[in-house]
Design a protein around this motif. Structure first.
Motif, short mmCIF file in Angstrom:
data_model
loop_
_atom_site.label_atom_id
_atom_site.label_comp_id
_atom_site.label_asym_id
_atom_site.label_seq_id
_atom_site.Cartn_x
_atom_site.Cartn_y
_atom_site.Cartn_z
N LEU A 128 -6.45 3.30 -6.75
CA LEU A 128 -6.85 4.29 -5.75
C LEU A 128 -8.33 4.61 -5.95
O LEU A 128 -8.70 5.27 -6.94
CB LEU A 128 -6.01 5.56 -5.88
N TYR A 159 0.84 -1.20 0.00
CA TYR A 159 0.00 0.00 0.00
C TYR A 159 0.87 1.25 0.00
O TYR A 159 1.87 1.34 0.72
CB TYR A 159 -0.93 0.00 1.21
N VAL A 160 0.48 2.20 -0.85
CA VAL A 160 1.13 3.51 -0.92
C VAL A 160 0.05 4.55 -0.70
O VAL A 160 -0.84 4.73 -1.54
CB VAL A 160 1.83 3.73 -2.27
N GLY A 161 0.10 5.25 0.42
CA GLY A 161 -0.97 6.19 0.73
C GLY A 161 -2.28 5.45 0.89
O GLY A 161 -2.37 4.41 1.54
N ALA A 162 -3.31 5.95 0.23
CA ALA A 162 -4.63 5.33 0.31
C ALA A 162 -4.84 4.28 -0.76
O ALA A 162 -5.90 3.67 -0.83
CB ALA A 162 -5.71 6.41 0.19
#
Length: 816
Positions: free
Chosen positions: A721, A660-663
């Motif tokens: 995303l 996961y990267v950010g949201a």
């Protein structure tokens, strides 16, 4: 230019920084797909891609078809599996209409294709235009609509002992959808040069069948890809820079004649431009997959489909000065012939499966047929003069295959699983003659030329220009049968697992073959394993290689007699006179060893090396042109023969990581392949005295050893995303060598990077749109050197990523 390399480098650096990867057998699939049950690699139905003792890729087509710039099976595999290569060809007769494909540097006929685990038939087309896979017969993967496919399993290891002939390099198994619900996808695309427009409408619908777990899944695709033109731009302003003048008896006079014609008619160079590029292709495809339980233990299934492909490719242009080929009264400005195809592909598999007490009994019948018919348009038969038609039915060929299988398997206990089976296969190959004027050469009195015809009574070349039709002498109807028995024992003993397989097969036309395989995997620590396999294999000579021929008559180079030219069968009188033996099967040895690493749950890396030795490999020879041949009334002749032994060495690596990267969630994957094939021995008939260049010239050696990239790698990123999905993929194509012998030179095409990009947005729960492009930076192979370009006609060779350039697309997806 700086922006392009900054973008590419940034993606690579970012990916390598975050990547320590997992075996994502598709470059974009989620890590959970590694747990999928796979059919290939052994008959242990509990096996997954993770614990297989041999290398297997699992491509989740259902998940990537919305985002991917590629829409056909050939193109998907080409960009997702580095050891797989497929490039569209130009001005190469039927090979323009069915793309040749290779796995691990082997030939198109050395990889076996299955659908739902059942053998798929090959095409009837023989590649003989000195393209990739010259002399081979492959399987038309693009006849199977992507919308019908759940996933594709690629077994990268020899498997003839398990699946029979053709599985020397590996096996591609296509698993059809059996899901419920419907989808419709509409795609439009166009190239950077405003040509090659492509349209596609695909649909899929699945629903329950009965109340006991049955299902029916239907897929339908209609698509069209328009032609492209990638000839040299200077054909527009340098009239005369082409091969026709250089081969004319008096080049200066030929050029002057055409310039005079142009001036008198007020014509420009554009009126004489060559069309070189992708053929125009139309497809209509239908597939069905049905499962219907007859009881709790007995199940009936049927699947298959039909497709019609209509192609139109451009052949070499005929100029006004080529008076032996052009009827000036019909084509005062010359012409470029068009080769049109109608390709019918039909398949049907029906069977019953019985399950009882860990036994599975599977009885099936698999039918498949490929029919390839040719028409030549915008052409003439010059020997008929002003009476010549301009369109010809040039005949065609077909291949039929029917296989009856009985597979029996049982999970004996938690340690052992056993698979047994028998198979009977019938094959038939036909060549059908075209209309008489498509192949015949006439004298000025309207009679077909013969040995007694005087050369001065002939006013032009015979047959349809661009593609000479099949004659009654070429027509054949041949068949054969084969019977096989096989056994496969899979075992799991603690950290050691694997399988042992053996197969006996008898062919009615060449004899027997016995093959075996041992594959093992040992997990020496939690998440870390070593695996390896050793096997023997074979490939039976196809009926197409045994009986394809396209001989035609022509005036000899001395101009004083009528001679024959073309490809002759091995049982022809000419072949026997030259000492060319009847074809026999290819024999192979395949050794592989690999490492798998899974240090953490979402990280997986595999590294697999392999060695493939093929003895008596079947190839198409160079054209023989010498006094010995001419003494038999033949000026130019080619044959299929077991001419060479080859060694292939290589390594595959696959790695992927999901986090996961950010949201959002980022799926990263990296895979690559290095393959090197060498010819290590030649087998010549005694009459040729060991003259390798005459028997199998440098251009033919080049096709086997270095016409496809030895190295290829692919790096993919998918970021999800909320309602957005982003795809970036970089594909590296290594150096390619092209040898233009005997008319050209040696050229090294430098490595290239190709970038794909797409953005997808979900407008609603069931409606989404995708925008993107393939080869967005418009990368081409190096321009050809003058000697290899047919005197500035072919600007690029169809190698590496092909000669289409950037292709942009918009796609609308709807679920229901």
């Amino acid at each position: 230019m700086k922006i392009k390399y900054f973008f590419t480098s940034s993606v690579i650096i970012f990916s390598l920084f975050t990547l320590n990867a997992q075996e994502s057998d598709s470059l974009q699939q989620n890590i959970s797909n590694l747990e999928n049950i796979v059919i290939v690699g052994g008959r242990n139905t509990a096996r997954t891609a993770i614990n297989s003792p041999v290398a297997i890729d699992v491509i989740d087509v259902k998940k990537i078809e919305k985002l991917s710039p590629q829409a056909t099976v050939n193109d998907l595999l080409n960009y997702l599996v580095p050891s797989f290569n497929s490039v569209k060809q130009s001005s190469s007769d039927g090979t323009e209409h069915i793309d040749p494909a290779t796995l691990r540097g082997m030939g198109p006929d050395q990889v076996l294709v299955l659908i739902n685990g059942k053998r798929r038939h090959t095409t009837s087309l023989v590649n003989y235009q000195n393209t990739v896979g010259n002399g081979s017969v492959g399987t038309d993967l693009s006849a199977i609509p992507a919308s019908a496919i759940e996933r594709i399993e690629v077994l990268r290891d020899g498997a003839a002992a398990q699946y029979g002939s053709d599985a020397i390099a590996g096996v591609i198994n296509i698993v059809l959808k059996k899901s419920f619900g419907g989808s419709i996808s509409a795609t439009y695309g166009v190239t950077n040069r405003n040509d090659g427009e492509n349209y596609s409408l695909s649909s899929n619908y699945g629903t329950k069948l009965g109340n006991d777990g049955g299902s029916i899944n239907l897929s339908f695709v209609v698509s069209q890809r328009n032609a492209t033109n990638r000839s040299y731009e200077n054909n527009l302003d340098k009239f005369g820079d082409n091969f026709a003048y250089d081969f004319a008896p008096d080049p200066a006079q030929a050029r002057a004649n055409d310039e005079t014609i142009m001036a008198a008619r007020g014509l420009s160079q554009k009126d004489f431009r060559f069309r070189i590029g992708d053929a125009k292709i139309k497809n209509q495809q239908f597939f069905i997959n049905v499962i219907y339980p007859l009881s709790q233990k007995l199940e009936f299934y049927i699947f298959g489909g039909a497709s019609l492909r209509q192609g139109e490719g451009a052949e070499f242009r005929r100029l006004p000065s080529e008076t032996d080929n052009v009827v000036s009264e019909i084509y005062p400005n010359g012409f470029q012939p068009l080769l049109k195809s109608n390709i019918y592909d039909i398949s049907q598999v029906a069977g019953i499966k019985y399950k009882y007490d860990n036994w599975i009994i599977d009885l099936s019948n698999t039918f498949g047929e490929n029919i390839f018919n040719y028409q030549v348009a915008n052409t003439n038969n010059a020997s008929l003069g002003i009476h010549s038609p301009t369109r010809f039915n040039a005949g065609g060929h077909s291949f039929l295959q029917n296989t009856i299988n009985l597979d029996v398997s049982k999970k004996i206990n938690s340690y052992f699983s056993l698979g047994l089976g028998t198979e009977f296969r019938y094959e038939q190959y036909k060549i059908t003659a075209g209309e008489e004027a498509s192949w015949a050469r006439y004298d000025k009195y309207g009679n077909i030329v013969s040995e007694v015809t005087k050369p001065e009574d002939i006013i032009g070349a015979g047959g349809s220009q661009g593609f000479v039709g099949f004659s009654p002498l070429n027509s054949i109807n041949k068949n054969r049968t084969s019977v096989a028995t096989y056994a496969d024992l899979a075992f799991t003993l603690g950290r050691l697992s694997g399988n042992i397989a053996g197969r006996y097969e008898h062919f009615s036309d060449f004899g027997n073959s016995v093959t075996g395989k041992l594959a093992v995997r040992y997990e020496y620590a939690q998440g870390f394993a070593i695996r390896g396999a050793v096997s023997t294999g074979f490939r039976a000579p196809s009926l197409q290689q045994q009986y394809f021929n396209n001989s035609y008559t022509d005036i000899s180079t001395t101009g004083n007699k009528i001679v024959a030219k073309g490809i002759f069968t091995n049982d022809s009188n000419l072949a026997k006179a030259l000492g060319i033996e009847k074809l026999k099967d290819e024999k192979s040895v395949n050794v592989s060893v690999g490492l798998t690493f899974r240090p953490v749950n979402k990280l997986y890396i595999t590294l697999d090396g392999y060695y493939i030795r093929v003895n008596d490999r079947i190839v198409l020879t160079s054209e023989f042109v010498n006094d010995l041949i001419q003494s038999y009334g033949v000026e130019g002749a080619r044959f299929f023969t077991n001419a060479v032994d080859t060694e292939t060495k290589g390594i595959d690596w696959v790695a992927a990581y999901s986090f996961y990267v950010g949201a959002g969630k980022l799926d990263v994957s990296l895979s690559g392949n290095y393959t090197e094939t060498k010819i290590i021995d030649y087998h010549f008939p005694e009459v040729f005295g060991g003259d390798r260049n005459e028997y199998f010239g440098p251009d033919q050696v080049n096709i086997i050893e270095s016409l496809t990239p030895k190295s290829k790698a692919s790096l993919g990123l998918i970021y999800t995303l909320n309602k957005w999905n982003f795809l970036v993929r970089n594909t590296y194509y290594g150096k390619v060598t092209r040898n233009g012998y005997p008319y050209g030179g040696i050229q090294y095409h430098s490595p290239k990077y190709v970038t794909d990009f797409s953005i997808s947005y979900s407008l609603t729960k069931n409606l989404g749109i995708t925008l993107g492009g393939n080869n967005v930076f418009d990368i081409f192979p190096d321009k050809q050197i003058y000697e290899n370009s047919y005197y500035n006609v072919f600007k690029y060779a169809p190698v590496q990523m092909g000669i289409t350039g950037a292709n942009w697309f918009a796609r609308l997806n709807m679920n229901f």
